[in-house]
Write an enzyme that holds these catalytic residues in place. Sequence first.
Site, PDB file in Angstrom:
ATOM      1  N   GLY A   1       4.185  -1.401   3.288  1.00 56.87           N
ATOM      2  CA  GLY A   1       3.273  -2.349   3.936  1.00 56.87           C
ATOM      3  C   GLY A   1       3.634  -3.812   3.745  1.00 56.87           C
ATOM      4  N   SER A   2       4.948  -4.121   3.686  1.00 56.69           N
ATOM      5  CA  SER A   2       5.326  -5.529   3.491  1.00 56.69           C
ATOM      6  C   SER A   2       4.894  -6.382   4.682  1.00 56.69           C
ATOM      7  CB  SER A   2       6.840  -5.662   3.268  1.00 56.69           C
ATOM      8  OG  SER A   2       7.561  -5.414   4.460  1.00 56.69           O
ATOM      9  N   SER A   3       4.947  -5.815   5.894  1.00 60.27           N
ATOM     10  CA  SER A   3       4.581  -6.626   7.067  1.00 60.27           C
ATOM     11  C   SER A   3       3.095  -6.980   7.015  1.00 60.27           C
ATOM     12  CB  SER A   3       4.925  -5.899   8.373  1.00 60.27           C
ATOM     13  OG  SER A   3       4.225  -4.678   8.472  1.00 60.27           O
TER      14      SER A   3
ATOM     15  N   SER B   1       7.762 -12.262  -2.423  1.00 58.29           N
ATOM     16  CA  SER B   1       7.176 -10.919  -2.415  1.00 58.29           C
ATOM     17  C   SER B   1       7.767 -10.023  -3.487  1.00 58.29           C
ATOM     18  CB  SER B   1       7.381 -10.270  -1.040  1.00 58.29           C
ATOM     19  OG  SER B   1       6.678  -9.052  -0.985  1.00 58.29           O
TER      20      SER B   1
ATOM     21  N   GLY C   1      10.421  -3.527   4.748  1.00 56.47           N
ATOM     22  CA  GLY C   1      10.795  -2.446   5.651  1.00 56.47           C
ATOM     23  C   GLY C   1      11.047  -1.136   4.928  1.00 56.47           C
TER      24      GLY C   1
ATOM     25  N   GLY D   1       8.203   0.954   3.896  1.00 51.23           N
ATOM     26  CA  GLY D   1       7.034   1.825   3.964  1.00 51.23           C
ATOM     27  C   GLY D   1       5.887   1.421   3.061  1.00 51.23           C
TER      28      GLY D   1
ATOM     29  N   LYS E   1       0.818  -1.222   0.000  1.00 52.75           N
ATOM     30  CA  LYS E   1       0.000   0.000   0.000  1.00 52.75           C
ATOM     31  C   LYS E   1       0.846   1.264   0.000  1.00 52.75           C
ATOM     32  CE  LYS E   1       1.569   1.431   3.560  1.00 52.75           C
ATOM     33  NZ  LYS E   1       2.213   1.216   4.763  1.00 52.75           N
TER      34      LYS E   1
ATOM     35  N   ASP F   1      -2.754  -0.649   7.615  1.00 50.12           N
ATOM     36  CA  ASP F   1      -2.032  -1.380   6.563  1.00 50.12           C
ATOM     37  C   ASP F   1      -2.680  -2.727   6.272  1.00 50.12           C
ATOM     38  OD1 ASP F   1      -0.380   0.754   6.838  1.00 50.12           O
ATOM     39  OD2 ASP F   1       1.430  -0.363   7.337  1.00 50.12           O
TER      40      ASP F   1
ATOM     41  N   GLU G   1       0.291  -8.106  12.856  1.00 48.31           N
ATOM     42  CA  GLU G   1       0.889  -6.763  12.784  1.00 48.31           C
ATOM     43  C   GLU G   1       1.275  -6.245  14.167  1.00 48.31           C
ATOM     44  OE1 GLU G   1       2.258  -5.424   9.996  1.00 48.31           O
ATOM     45  OE2 GLU G   1       0.879  -3.755   9.716  1.00 48.31           O
TER      46      GLU G   1
HETATM   47  N1  LIG Z   1       8.084 -11.407   2.575  1.00 47.82           N
HETATM   48  C1  LIG Z   1       8.493 -11.384   3.831  1.00 47.82           C
HETATM   49  N2  LIG Z   1       9.176 -12.424   4.354  1.00 47.82           N
HETATM   50  C2  LIG Z   1       9.596 -12.396   5.635  1.00 47.82           C
HETATM   51  N3  LIG Z   1       9.414 -11.359   6.486  1.00 47.82           N
HETATM   52  C3  LIG Z   1       8.752 -10.295   6.013  1.00 47.82           C
HETATM   53  C4  LIG Z   1       8.249 -10.252   4.676  1.00 47.82           C
HETATM   54  N4  LIG Z   1       7.635  -9.085   4.503  1.00 47.82           N
HETATM   55  C5  LIG Z   1       7.742  -8.410   5.677  1.00 47.82           C
HETATM   56  N5  LIG Z   1       8.409  -9.129   6.581  1.00 47.82           N
HETATM   57  C6  LIG Z   1       8.702  -8.742   7.979  1.00 47.82           C
HETATM   58  O1  LIG Z   1       8.260  -7.404   8.152  1.00 47.82           O
HETATM   59  C7  LIG Z   1       9.366  -6.531   8.464  1.00 47.82           C
HETATM   60  C8  LIG Z   1       9.154  -5.184   7.837  1.00 47.82           C
HETATM   61  O2  LIG Z   1       8.019  -4.603   8.440  1.00 47.82           O
HETATM   62  P1  LIG Z   1       7.902  -3.071   8.753  1.00 47.82           P
HETATM   63  O3  LIG Z   1       6.558  -2.869   9.310  1.00 47.82           O
HETATM   64  O4  LIG Z   1       9.068  -2.602   9.538  1.00 47.82           O
HETATM   65  O5  LIG Z   1       8.034  -2.388   7.288  1.00 47.82           O
HETATM   66  P2  LIG Z   1       6.947  -2.315   6.127  1.00 47.82           P
HETATM   67  O6  LIG Z   1       5.728  -3.047   6.559  1.00 47.82           O
HETATM   68  O7  LIG Z   1       7.598  -2.756   4.877  1.00 47.82           O
HETATM   69  O8  LIG Z   1       6.671  -0.759   6.020  1.00 47.82           O
HETATM   70  P3  LIG Z   1       5.453   0.090   6.691  1.00 47.82           P
HETATM   71  O9  LIG Z   1       5.079  -0.624   7.953  1.00 47.82           O
HETATM   72  O10 LIG Z   1       6.044   1.435   6.972  1.00 47.82           O
HETATM   73  O11 LIG Z   1       4.416   0.130   5.654  1.00 47.82           O
HETATM   74  C9  LIG Z   1      10.585  -7.261   7.920  1.00 47.82           C
HETATM   75  O12 LIG Z   1      11.762  -6.856   8.578  1.00 47.82           O
HETATM   76  C10 LIG Z   1      10.215  -8.730   8.231  1.00 47.82           C
HETATM   77  O13 LIG Z   1      10.416  -9.038   9.595  1.00 47.82           O
HETATM   78  C1  LIG Z   2       3.259   4.395  10.732  1.00 49.44           C
HETATM   79  C2  LIG Z   2       1.944   3.689  10.494  1.00 49.44           C
HETATM   80  O1  LIG Z   2       0.896   4.670  10.680  1.00 49.44           O
HETATM   81  C3  LIG Z   2       1.804   3.208   9.059  1.00 49.44           C
HETATM   82  C4  LIG Z   2       2.907   2.326   8.587  1.00 49.44           C
HETATM   83  O2  LIG Z   2       2.649   1.955   7.242  1.00 49.44           O
HETATM   84  C5  LIG Z   2       1.794   2.572  11.483  1.00 49.44           C
HETATM   85  C6  LIG Z   2       0.375   2.014  11.594  1.00 49.44           C
HETATM   86  O3  LIG Z   2      -0.592   2.669  11.167  1.00 49.44           O
HETATM   87  O4  LIG Z   2       0.265   0.898  12.151  1.00 49.44           O
HETATM   88 MG   LIG Z   3       4.728  -2.612   8.348  1.00 53.51          MG
END
Ligand SMILES: Nc1ncnc2c1ncn2[C@@H]1O[C@H](COP(=O)(O)OP(=O)(O)OP(=O)(O)O)[C@@H](O)[C@H]1O
Ligand SMILES: C[C@@](O)(CCO)CC(=O)[O-]
Ligand SMILES: [Mg+2]
Length: 388
Positions: free
Chosen positions: A146-148, A137, A142, A144, A10, A205, A194
């Site tokens: 929304g991979s998590s 993926s 990590g 921004g 996202k 997210d 999450e």
């Molecule tokens: N495909 C994947 N395989 C394994 N772990 C993953 C995968 N995707 C996400 N993760 C986990 O999620 C963490 C990243 O999550 P984080 O919330 O910090 O960043 P994001 O979700 O990419 O960005 P944001 O939350 O700002 O949108 C990675 O370090 C890992 O632990």
């Molecule tokens: C920083 C944040 O607002 C968005 C991360 O993509 C955290 C959340 O809403 O959980």
């Molecule tokens: Mg995240």
Amino acid sequence: MAVRARAPGKIILSGEHAVVHGSTAVAASIDLCTQVSLRFPIDSESDDSLIKLQLKDMALEFSWPVGRLKKMLPELGIPQSSTPTPCSPETLKSIAALVGEHNIPEAKSGLAAGVLAFLYLYTSIQGYKPATAVVTSDLPLGAGLGSSAALCVSLSAALLAFSDSVSLDFSHQGWLTFGESELELVNKWAFEGEKILHGKPSGLDNTVSTFGNIIMFKSGNLTLLKSRMPLRMLITNTKVGRNTKALVAGVSERTFRHPDAMAAVFSAVDSISKELSTIIQSHAPDDLSITEKEKKLEELMEMNQGLLQCMGVTHASIETVLQTTLKYKLTSKLTGAGGGGCVLTLLPALLSGTVVDEVIAELESCGFQCLIAEIGGKGLQICFDASS
Ligand SMILES: Nc1ncnc2c1ncn2[C@@H]1O[C@H](COP(=O)(O)OP(=O)(O)OP(=O)(O)O)[C@@H](O)[C@H]1O
Ligand SMILES: C[C@@](O)(CCO)CC(=O)[O-]
Ligand SMILES: [Mg+2]
């Protein structure tokens, strides 16, 4: 029998961080997904059968004998797939010990949180049933986007597809979407995942990853938005690594130190998100009014970025992207948790392709990576594979 589930990443058009503190946010799914495929073996049920997790993109594999999980996580023996439950601190400790038994390379230590979420969701929804889950993926991790959440949503969906809580047509060919109540259940489980990854997530997210589209979100409630203007966004990945959990905690600490000032910041963000949603949904019959709407949108993005700076989540690399795009009279803001990661730049409808090429070339010469994603598309989808 195997199932594949895919869930999108996202962008957040406005309201990140403030949404954790009750403000409105506007976000859209993008056409980059995380995919989980889950396969149960036909016959093995013994204690030395394995629950396996393959992270294909990183060439990593983790496995746990069922007997070891029974010993370490006795409280998760009976699957509770219909009642999403938070992971208790004691269970999280035991799961961390199980994950700690695998040597995750130092450079990839951030993955441990994803593996923790995997084990919690797996054992909560499927108990100790042996299976292999394979994760791939398109999303940068990590950064921004929304991979998590995409991981938690696709994983929860694949696990729920074979649970008693969901009844599905296994003979369906091709990708299908869950019904509304199944999507709600997936979203609730993904939110529990999450929590392990973000500490205190807003739920934004996982909700946009589950339901797709462009959404307005506040305090757990979503409204689907229909954009009536082109929304072309350039996404620039600064490639500066950061961790959402730490950034969210940093904003909470600042809020604790300056409650009144931060309340005003969050309230301003709330107004920005509401105005932004009104603008993108209003009718625009000709190019001139689209241009006017774009100008307003740019102003709101600029104001939101200023407020994100007040929250302490910008970064030198983000500032470089802002300065670079400004040279081309383009407006940008960080997206997601900030601290590095990705930046959004609005590409006005009448902007020439040459300017887009020039700005991308200049950003990439700084070592950043640019992409233009389709936004507001489908959310979670699943697909059965009867042949395996
Ligand atoms: N495909 C994947 N395989 C394994 N772990 C993953 C995968 N995707 C996400 N993760 C986990 O999620 C963490 C990243 O999550 P984080 O919330 O910090 O960043 P994001 O979700 O990419 O960005 P944001 O939350 O700002 O949108 C990675 O370090 C890992 O632990
Ligand atoms: C920083 C944040 O607002 C968005 C991360 O993509 C955290 C959340 O809403 O959980
Ligand atoms: Mg995240």
